[in-house]
Scaffold this motif. Structure first.
Motif, PDB file in Angstrom:
ATOM      1  N   THR A  17       0.837  -1.193   0.000  1.00 25.76           N
ATOM      2  CA  THR A  17       0.000   0.000   0.000  1.00 25.76           C
ATOM      3  C   THR A  17       0.876   1.249   0.000  1.00 25.76           C
ATOM      4  O   THR A  17       0.580   2.222  -0.693  1.00 25.76           O
ATOM      5  CB  THR A  17      -0.912   0.030   1.242  1.00 25.76           C
ATOM      6  N   SER A  18       1.972   1.211   0.784  1.00 25.75           N
ATOM      7  CA  SER A  18       2.811   2.401   0.846  1.00 25.75           C
ATOM      8  C   SER A  18       3.489   2.614  -0.501  1.00 25.75           C
ATOM      9  O   SER A  18       3.653   3.744  -0.947  1.00 25.75           O
ATOM     10  CB  SER A  18       3.841   2.269   1.958  1.00 25.75           C
ATOM     11  N   ARG A  19       3.848   1.521  -1.165  1.00 27.69           N
ATOM     12  CA  ARG A  19       4.456   1.691  -2.475  1.00 27.69           C
ATOM     13  C   ARG A  19       3.457   2.260  -3.460  1.00 27.69           C
ATOM     14  O   ARG A  19       3.792   3.077  -4.300  1.00 27.69           O
ATOM     15  CB  ARG A  19       5.004   0.354  -2.986  1.00 27.69           C
ATOM     16  N   LEU A  20       2.214   1.836  -3.296  1.00 29.39           N
ATOM     17  CA  LEU A  20       1.176   2.351  -4.171  1.00 29.39           C
ATOM     18  C   LEU A  20       0.992   3.851  -3.942  1.00 29.39           C
ATOM     19  O   LEU A  20       0.976   4.640  -4.885  1.00 29.39           O
ATOM     20  CB  LEU A  20      -0.140   1.611  -3.902  1.00 29.39           C
ATOM     21  N   SER A  21       0.917   4.260  -2.663  1.00 32.18           N
ATOM     22  CA  SER A  21       0.698   5.681  -2.400  1.00 32.18           C
ATOM     23  C   SER A  21       1.916   6.485  -2.843  1.00 32.18           C
ATOM     24  O   SER A  21       1.779   7.601  -3.351  1.00 32.18           O
ATOM     25  CB  SER A  21       0.379   5.927  -0.925  1.00 32.18           C
ATOM     26  N   LEU A  22       3.094   5.918  -2.663  1.00 34.22           N
ATOM     27  CA  LEU A  22       4.308   6.600  -3.121  1.00 34.22           C
ATOM     28  C   LEU A  22       4.253   6.790  -4.635  1.00 34.22           C
ATOM     29  O   LEU A  22       4.536   7.870  -5.158  1.00 34.22           O
ATOM     30  CB  LEU A  22       5.532   5.751  -2.761  1.00 34.22           C
ATOM     31  N   ALA A  23       3.813   5.732  -5.315  1.00 37.22           N
ATOM     32  CA  ALA A  23       3.724   5.816  -6.783  1.00 37.22           C
ATOM     33  C   ALA A  23       2.722   6.881  -7.194  1.00 37.22           C
ATOM     34  O   ALA A  23       2.937   7.615  -8.160  1.00 37.22           O
ATOM     35  CB  ALA A  23       3.329   4.467  -7.364  1.00 37.22           C
ATOM     36  N   ILE A  24       1.630   6.983  -6.433  1.00 38.01           N
ATOM     37  CA  ILE A  24       0.625   7.990  -6.771  1.00 38.01           C
ATOM     38  C   ILE A  24       1.194   9.392  -6.581  1.00 38.01           C
ATOM     39  O   ILE A  24       1.025  10.273  -7.423  1.00 38.01           O
ATOM     40  CB  ILE A  24      -0.645   7.783  -5.914  1.00 38.01           C
ATOM     41  N   VAL A  25       1.932   9.597  -5.477  1.00 37.67           N
ATOM     42  CA  VAL A  25       2.537  10.907  -5.218  1.00 37.67           C
ATOM     43  C   VAL A  25       3.525  11.253  -6.334  1.00 37.67           C
ATOM     44  O   VAL A  25       3.474  12.336  -6.934  1.00 37.67           O
ATOM     45  CB  VAL A  25       3.255  10.914  -3.845  1.00 37.67           C
ATOM     46  N   VAL A  26       4.410  10.295  -6.637  1.00 39.19           N
ATOM     47  CA  VAL A  26       5.380  10.511  -7.713  1.00 39.19           C
ATOM     48  C   VAL A  26       4.663  10.803  -9.027  1.00 39.19           C
ATOM     49  O   VAL A  26       5.016  11.718  -9.768  1.00 39.19           O
ATOM     50  CB  VAL A  26       6.299   9.273  -7.869  1.00 39.19           C
ATOM     51  N   GLY A  27       3.602  10.037  -9.270  1.00 44.17           N
ATOM     52  CA  GLY A  27       2.828  10.214 -10.494  1.00 44.17           C
ATOM     53  C   GLY A  27       2.237  11.606 -10.591  1.00 44.17           C
ATOM     54  O   GLY A  27       2.309  12.256 -11.627  1.00 44.17           O
ATOM     55  N   LEU A  28       1.676  12.076  -9.472  1.00 45.55           N
ATOM     56  CA  LEU A  28       1.046  13.399  -9.492  1.00 45.55           C
ATOM     57  C   LEU A  28       2.068  14.497  -9.739  1.00 45.55           C
ATOM     58  O   LEU A  28       1.826  15.444 -10.502  1.00 45.55           O
ATOM     59  CB  LEU A  28       0.315  13.649  -8.173  1.00 45.55           C
ATOM     60  N   ILE A  29       3.228  14.375  -9.084  1.00 44.10           N
ATOM     61  CA  ILE A  29       4.277  15.384  -9.289  1.00 44.10           C
ATOM     62  C   ILE A  29       4.735  15.356 -10.740  1.00 44.10           C
ATOM     63  O   ILE A  29       4.847  16.391 -11.402  1.00 44.10           O
ATOM     64  CB  ILE A  29       5.468  15.129  -8.334  1.00 44.10           C
ATOM     65  N   GLY A  30       4.960  14.147 -11.256  1.00 47.50           N
ATOM     66  CA  GLY A  30       5.381  13.998 -12.647  1.00 47.50           C
ATOM     67  C   GLY A  30       4.336  14.559 -13.594  1.00 47.50           C
ATOM     68  O   GLY A  30       4.652  15.272 -14.545  1.00 47.50           O
ATOM     69  N   LEU A  31       3.088  14.284 -13.279  1.00 51.22           N
ATOM     70  CA  LEU A  31       1.985  14.770 -14.101  1.00 51.22           C
ATOM     71  C   LEU A  31       2.019  16.291 -14.189  1.00 51.22           C
ATOM     72  O   LEU A  31       1.958  16.875 -15.273  1.00 51.22           O
ATOM     73  CB  LEU A  31       0.663  14.310 -13.479  1.00 51.22           C
ATOM     74  N   GLY A  32       2.145  16.920 -13.033  1.00 51.62           N
ATOM     75  CA  GLY A  32       2.132  18.388 -13.002  1.00 51.62           C
ATOM     76  C   GLY A  32       3.349  18.984 -13.690  1.00 51.62           C
ATOM     77  O   GLY A  32       3.235  19.822 -14.586  1.00 51.62           O
ATOM     78  N   ALA A  33       4.519  18.512 -13.292  1.00 51.18           N
ATOM     79  CA  ALA A  33       5.757  19.112 -13.797  1.00 51.18           C
ATOM     80  C   ALA A  33       5.900  18.869 -15.295  1.00 51.18           C
ATOM     81  O   ALA A  33       6.179  19.797 -16.066  1.00 51.18           O
ATOM     82  CB  ALA A  33       6.952  18.526 -13.057  1.00 51.18           C
ATOM     83  N   GLY A  34       5.674  17.618 -15.711  1.00 55.88           N
ATOM     84  CA  GLY A  34       5.846  17.279 -17.123  1.00 55.88           C
ATOM     85  C   GLY A  34       4.863  18.006 -18.012  1.00 55.88           C
ATOM     86  O   GLY A  34       5.142  18.281 -19.180  1.00 55.88           O
ATOM     87  N   ALA A  35       3.703  18.323 -17.477  1.00 60.45           N
ATOM     88  CA  ALA A  35       2.693  18.970 -18.297  1.00 60.45           C
ATOM     89  C   ALA A  35       3.024  20.428 -18.558  1.00 60.45           C
ATOM     90  O   ALA A  35       2.729  20.955 -19.629  1.00 60.45           O
ATOM     91  CB  ALA A  35       1.323  18.852 -17.626  1.00 60.45           C
ATOM     92  N   VAL A  36       3.642  21.111 -17.577  1.00 60.98           N
ATOM     93  CA  VAL A  36       3.844  22.556 -17.770  1.00 60.98           C
ATOM     94  C   VAL A  36       5.287  22.961 -18.057  1.00 60.98           C
ATOM     95  O   VAL A  36       5.523  23.852 -18.885  1.00 60.98           O
ATOM     96  CB  VAL A  36       3.326  23.377 -16.565  1.00 60.98           C
TER      97      VAL A  36
END
Ligand SMILES: Nc1ncnc2c1ncn2[C@@H]1O[C@H](COP(=O)(O)OP(=O)(O)OP(=O)(O)O)[C@@H](O)[C@H]1O
Ligand SMILES: [Mg+2]
Lengths: 339, 232
Positions: A17-36
């Motif tokens: 579960t912690s790996r999943l939440s970590l992946a989600i956090v990383v994903g969200l940061i990547g999503l934001g940064a990569g998009a702009v």
């Protein structure tokens, strides 16, 4: 700080579960940064190339998913990718649908087509499966050139696609803007990447991999081995359709090339370059492929240099760039799990 | 529990089974099947579990004609089998594969199977990496999950030593007796069969030769002539 967070998360939710939440956090940061961030730094030209790379990456992602989970190579994604564009265009111009309705109708048609084709072919052996997807794809790409369908498909010239108004609530003009399109394509790629990553870790993924390994024993363990593979195949085609819709909205035209075998083989090459065993690899592979093609094209030696580059890549990174780098980092002990 | 009526199976022009009749009762006894190489023992199991369509004849399971049902349907109805050529998931750990099947069949007691097949020490190892004898036990363990009512085993002792085979047979015999289920075991090791089975059927050249208790089979002169020879 990160360590504390990680440790407490492990204690509270348990490792996965912690790996999943970590992946989600990383994903969200990547999503934001990569998009702009790229839209501030890069020129329109580079953004266009990048967006093309992302679309190829999306196709590669879907093909890699099926390869990895089901051991099946789909060579016909181009027919869905290009078909999405054609159906969308025909829906608006010939059937008089609004852009959103045309998109939905096209999507449904593709879904039905993929399900029916899948039902016929997912039972076959991997090699036969590959040849059948190839044959079906070639059939479609020749069908659009038929004289009788010229009024609908525009024959070899393809179709100019004018989208007026909004598609799914997004103003159509925004798809043509390189910066805005990059952000959209990026967002979609990250979301689909995460979705496929999650599916691979779900029960469906586990069942698919077990079927890949020993289909007969799965049947003898009471599993239906047909349905999971059909679902996997349809998923791949849904992703290809999404990439196709993005492409047509961005480019404003569809051509027979978008249905061609070249798109399918480029997809495969992109997946192999990036590495098929995750979501990052295929996307990266698509980007590398797109920029490399442009570089090679500038020298007028596209085919030759592409061939050389593929050989070099596959020799240096047999498991793709991402596979190779993660293997290297493991060996150097950078990964905490290793220590 | 299982009734086989006039069952014939052909591979092209090769007749592997001809008009075999057989009755297996679910009374907690092992039913052994023996016979020379190529007698049709594996083919019989294949026809019972649905791996191969019979050319003619019928398979009844709990009174129902199941000749046309799929392999996975039969498995979900409690008919399980193990394989002569080990058929497991090499890339999964022992625990992963048992768990995968157990979840699917709604069996919450994988622990029992692990204990019976003595796999406790191998749970976290990839099945492809463990010794052959242990892989054979994983193969049988996969069949034991989901509390099957009819267990079909094709040479569970293949590749095991005589003592290992006997131990495996004793395990299975106790399990079958305890759960009062039916089990059909094909085996080359005649001693293990005679030691553990309550009933024995002999096949020869695709035909049913004899069925009876181990003592009766041992004494049957046709069986001695066709298969057991002077060794028995
Ligand atoms: N797939 C097949 N194709 C053609 N012939 C086959 C096939 N499988 C088995 N046979 C033939 O059918 C006959 C019965 O084979 P079967 O495997 O059932 O025998 P068996 O009693 O299990 O033998 P063994 O003790 O060697 O396992 C043999 O003559 C064999 O050659
Ligand atoms: Mg056999």
């Amino acid at each position: 700080m990160t360590d504390d967070f990680h440790a407490s998360a492990t204690a509270t939710f348990g490792g996965s579960t912690s790996r999943l939440s970590l992946a989600i956090v990383v994903g969200l940061i990547g999503l934001g940064a990569g998009a702009v961030v790229p839209t501030w730094l890069a020129s329109d030209f580079v953004l266009r190339l990048g967006s093309e790379g992302l679309l190829l990456g999306l196709l590669a992602l879907s093909v890699a998913f099926l390869m990895n989970q089901a051991g099946l190579v789909a060579l016909g994604v181009a027919s869905i990718y290009g078909g999405a564009g054609y159906l969308f265009a025909i829906g608006m111009s010939d059937w008089g649908l609004t852009p959103t309705a045309a998109l939905c109708v096209a999507f449904l048609i593709l879904l039905v087509y993929a399900t029916m084709l899948g039902a016929l072919i997912v039972r076959t052996k991997p090699l036969a499966f590959m040849m059948l997807t190839l044959a079906a794809g070639e059939m479609i790409s020749h069908a659009v050139l038929l004289e009788g369908l010229r009024d609908y498909t525009g024959g070899a010239d393809g179709l100019v696609v004018r989208t007026n108004g909004a598609v799914l609530g997004i103003d159509a003009a925004r798809f043509a803007d390189p910066a805005q399109f990059w952000s959209l394509a990026w967002g979609v790629s990250v979301l689909i990447g995460l979705a496929l990553w999650a599916i691979a870790r779900s029960r469906l993924g586990a069942v698919l991999r077990a079927i890949r390994e020993n289909e007969e024993r799965m049947r003898f363990s009471g599993f239906n081995t047909f349905l999971p593979r059909l679902i996997g195949y349809v998923l791949v085609n849904i992703v290809a359709a999404i990439a196709g819709f993005l492409h047509v909205l961005n480019a404003g035209f569809v051509s027979p090339e978008s249905l061609g075998l070249f798109v399918s083989t480029n997809t495969l090459v992109a997946a192999l370059i990036g590495g098929i065993s995750g979501s990052l690899g295929p996307i990266l592979g698509g980007l590398i492929f797109s920029f490399a093609q442009d570089e090679f094209g500038a020298r007028g030696l596209t085919q030759l240099l592409t061939g050389v580059a593929i050989v070099v890549f596959i020799v240096v990174f047999p498991r793709g760039v991402v596979g190779g780098l993660s293997g290297l980092s493991k060996r150097l002990g950078w990964r905490r799990e290793a220590s | 529990m299982l009734t086989i009526e006039k069952l014939s199976v052909s591979y092209g022009s090769v007749r592997a089974l001809t008009d075999v009749d057989l009755e297996i009762r679910g009374d907690g006894l092992l039913h052994g099947i023996i016979g020379p190489n190529g007698a049709g023992k594996s083919t019989l199991l294949d026809a019972i579990c649905g791996r191969r369509r019979p050319t003619s004849g019928r398979v009844r399971y709990c009174g129902e004609d199941i000749t046309r049902h799929s392999v996975s349907w039969r498995r979900r109805q409690g008919m399980a089998r193990s394989f002569q050529r080990t058929s497991i998931f090499q890339d999964l750990t022992v625990h992963e594969q048992l768990q995968l099947v157990a979840q699917h069949l709604g069996d919450g007691r994988v622990g029992d199977v692990i204990e019976v097949m003595d796999l406790g020490g191998y749970l976290d190892q990839k099945a492809g990496r463990i010794a052959y004898g242990v892989q054979r036990r994983v193969d049988v363990a996969l069949a034991l999950i989901g509390r099957p009512r009819l267990l079909l085993m094709d040479e569970p002792g293949a590749g095991l030593s005589a003592t290992e085979t006997l131990r495996l047979f004793e395990h299975v015999r106790d399990l079958v007796r305890e759960r009062r289920i039916a089990a059909v075991v094909v085996e080359h090791d005649v001693e293990a069969v005679f030691a553990c089975c309550g009933m024995v059927t002999v096949l020869d050249l695709g035909r049913h030769l004899a069925t009876g208790t181990p003592e009766a089979i041992r004494a049957d002169h046709r069986v001695v002539a066709a298969y057991l020879g002077t060794a028995a």
